[in-house]
Design a protein around this motif. Sequence first.
Motif, PDB file in Angstrom:
ATOM      1  N   ASN A   1     121.139  89.157   5.685  1.00 16.83           N
ATOM      2  CA  ASN A   1     120.920  88.836   4.266  1.00 16.83           C
ATOM      3  C   ASN A   1     120.819  87.334   4.033  1.00 16.83           C
ATOM      4  N   CYS A   2     121.553  86.570   4.824  1.00 14.01           N
ATOM      5  CA  CYS A   2     121.491  85.108   4.683  1.00 14.01           C
ATOM      6  C   CYS A   2     120.091  84.585   4.991  1.00 14.01           C
ATOM      7  N   VAL A   3     119.502  85.112   6.096  1.00 14.42           N
ATOM      8  CA  VAL A   3     118.146  84.685   6.453  1.00 14.42           C
ATOM      9  C   VAL A   3     117.157  85.081   5.364  1.00 14.42           C
ATOM     10  N   LYS A   4     117.330  86.289   4.812  1.00 11.01           N
ATOM     11  CA  LYS A   4     116.432  86.723   3.747  1.00 11.01           C
ATOM     12  C   LYS A   4     116.544  85.822   2.517  1.00 11.01           C
ATOM     13  N   GLU A   5     117.778  85.439   2.156  1.00 12.22           N
ATOM     14  CA  GLU A   5     117.961  84.562   1.001  1.00 12.22           C
ATOM     15  C   GLU A   5     117.340  83.186   1.246  1.00 12.22           C
ATOM     16  N   VAL A   6     117.486  82.677   2.458  1.00 14.51           N
ATOM     17  CA  VAL A   6     116.874  81.380   2.791  1.00 14.51           C
ATOM     18  C   VAL A   6     115.361  81.457   2.680  1.00 14.51           C
ATOM     19  N   GLU A   7     114.797  82.564   3.154  1.00 15.25           N
ATOM     20  CA  GLU A   7     113.341  82.724   3.054  1.00 15.25           C
ATOM     21  C   GLU A   7     112.896  82.801   1.593  1.00 15.25           C
ATOM     22  N   LYS A   8     113.695  83.489   0.770  1.00 11.01           N
ATOM     23  CA  LYS A   8     113.357  83.543  -0.658  1.00 11.01           C
ATOM     24  C   LYS A   8     113.397  82.157  -1.290  1.00 11.01           C
ATOM     25  N   LEU A   9     114.422  81.377  -0.939  1.00 13.19           N
ATOM     26  CA  LEU A   9     114.510  80.014  -1.475  1.00 13.19           C
ATOM     27  C   LEU A   9     113.323  79.167  -1.032  1.00 13.19           C
ATOM     28  N   GLN A  10     112.915  79.344   0.221  1.00 16.60           N
ATOM     29  CA  GLN A  10     111.752  78.598   0.698  1.00 16.60           C
ATOM     30  C   GLN A  10     110.494  78.970  -0.075  1.00 16.60           C
ATOM     31  N   GLU A  11     110.339  80.278  -0.322  1.00 14.28           N
ATOM     32  CA  GLU A  11     109.167  80.709  -1.090  1.00 14.28           C
ATOM     33  C   GLU A  11     109.183  80.123  -2.503  1.00 14.28           C
ATOM     34  N   LYS A  12     110.378  80.180  -3.147  1.00 18.50           N
ATOM     35  CA  LYS A  12     110.472  79.609  -4.495  1.00 18.50           C
ATOM     36  C   LYS A  12     110.193  78.112  -4.487  1.00 18.50           C
ATOM     37  N   ARG A  13     110.728  77.419  -3.477  1.00 16.37           N
ATOM     38  CA  ARG A  13     110.485  75.984  -3.394  1.00 16.37           C
ATOM     39  C   ARG A  13     109.011  75.672  -3.218  1.00 16.37           C
ATOM     40  N   GLU A  14     108.345  76.440  -2.394  1.00 16.87           N
ATOM     41  CA  GLU A  14     106.908  76.227  -2.207  1.00 16.87           C
ATOM     42  C   GLU A  14     106.142  76.477  -3.508  1.00 16.87           C
TER      43      GLU A  14
END
Length: 689
Positions: A143-156
Amino acid sequence: MAIQKAKSRHPALEILASTTDTGIDQRSSRNGRSEISIDLESIFALNPDLAPEEEDIEPSPETPPPPTPLAKVNKLAKNRRTVVPVKNETPARDNRAVSARARPSQITDQSSSIHQNGSVPDISPAAQAMKKEFGPPSRRKSNCVKEVEKLQEKREKRRLQQQELREKRAQEVDVATPNYEIMCMIREFRNSLDYRPLTNADLIEEHRICVCVRKRPLNKKEVSVKDLDVITIPSKDVVMVHEPKQKVDLTRFLENQTFRFDYAFDDTTSNEMVYRFTARPLVETIFERGMATCFAYGQTGSGKTHTMGGDFTGKNQDCSKGIYALAARDVFLMLKKPNYKKLDLQVYATFFEIYSGKVFDLLNRKTKLRVLEDGKQQVQVVGLSEREVKCVEDVLKLIETGNSCRTSGQTSANAHSSRSHAVFQIILRKKGKLHGKFSLIDLAGNERGADTSSADRQTRLEGAEINKSLLALKECIRALGRNKPHTPFRASKLTQVLRDSFIGENSRTCMIATISPGMASCENTLNTLRYANRVKELTVDPSGADLRPNIHVQNQLDDLDVQWPIGSSPQRDDLKLLCEQNEEEVSPQLFTFHEAVSQMVEMEEQVLEDHRAVFQESIRWLEEEKALLEMTEEVDYDADSYATQLEAILDQRIEILTELRDKVKSFRAALQEEEQASKQINPKRPRAL
């Protein structure tokens, strides 16, 4: 032979294990570690690149060829295994890995057993299905990796939106407009405000001390350089200043400062509306035997003279639209009311200016006047001319006459800048006795008070007098609002002349602070607003607590008394009190400079007065000497009498001229002290620890 070639081509498969029914065999080795046997066929099925080519497998002449390709594959599946050692430190994780990796081999062994029972399934689709289901090997995402990926998508996404916004703004930027970014910030902030400006329908409140602010529009010079309007007046009593600031990383931002006063007038307000809320309520005060005062305060070019005197067309002023004329109009209207008409009052007007501590009569060809106190401690302006006026037209003529000879000069802020305090007074008299007085004052620019360290003595004296008079004016208004027993009116000529306006219960004052809207004038605008705010905040303080002077400051002033031995006087006492009450604005060196200037001005007046007296006496001496010379023309004149009279005249002249010479020497010493004190000025006092 095929297995040997596979081992030689793939060094990773050097370890072979014996075949078991399950396809995976686990056993203990001699060194105590467990080993796992993995079927090579499942590895080849998942990774076809590792499988040996068919041409590499050469059939032996001693062994018969396999009956079918499937038998060859099953034979290889049973005999090809590798042994993978598993560490005992993490048995739980290894067991999971074993169970996950055992599935392909189990499926392969099941297919082999089915072949032995006589059924021949299709191997290729099964291998493809296994490859699709289990390979390529990958771990399950936490879940941590998934949340990091979501944050990266939002940042982009945010970066893309910001980039699009910057590109859009870059297209809208007016390159010719400086400070475009600040202008957009101010515009965005103003769009979020709820505007409720002052209107004629608002009620007029009664104030003993009324402080209001008036904003002028941008002038032609500011428009030509595209200066920004940083002043916003959202409501009838609030003024907001948008001061541009810069962070350490050079990012620009706005610091919005809010001030509150009795009234706030925006740049669309006319002089009539300003007069209605400020000076008009004071007109009735002078008919009730009171004293009224109205000040216009602000920096040079902020609209003080426009407010008090009237509209300008170039250098020509329309005096009928200023507060001077509007107040005179209401005075004559009040005289016609029945309750005031029976008083039989006469109206007089005076107009004078205060420049560098000296008073000049603007209605008598700018004659220099003296300010003295009589035996009743009443301040009298000796020689000031009072003109009786019968109508508004007479007042307008006097205003035009006074404005034509008022001291002014050209500055960077204004081509027609006032350099003096102009005082216009409307006086009511009943049978020659004073009944009421309305004083309307157009003050000099407040930024000139900083010119006390100039190399030019005249500029220093001008700035010192403005600085001192504004501080004294503030303290006198404070004393009026608090009903203090003592008012420091002797600290400046302005407050000394207006002494009767600050004393008495029936005295009212109004201050109109005029401000410039341009960003270039932001600092001076803030100084004006702080000055006006400090005057008002103390009048509404219910505690009435007096400001206590700083002990450290008093000690510094006592030390200065030793360095600059000046005799005690009421004027010096008021000046010292003024310094103590404004310790954050007046340093000890500045106080010393003001004392030196006051002493110099006082000695200058004495020298001029004595010189004028000596000149008049010299005329009498000349007449006496002429009579003596005529006596010597006679044949039998008395030589002894001639010598005695001439000696008496010369002794008298020597005595008077010696006294005048000593005063001139003292005056020159005072000039040197003023120059020396001006070089030691620190504009602001360091705070005492």
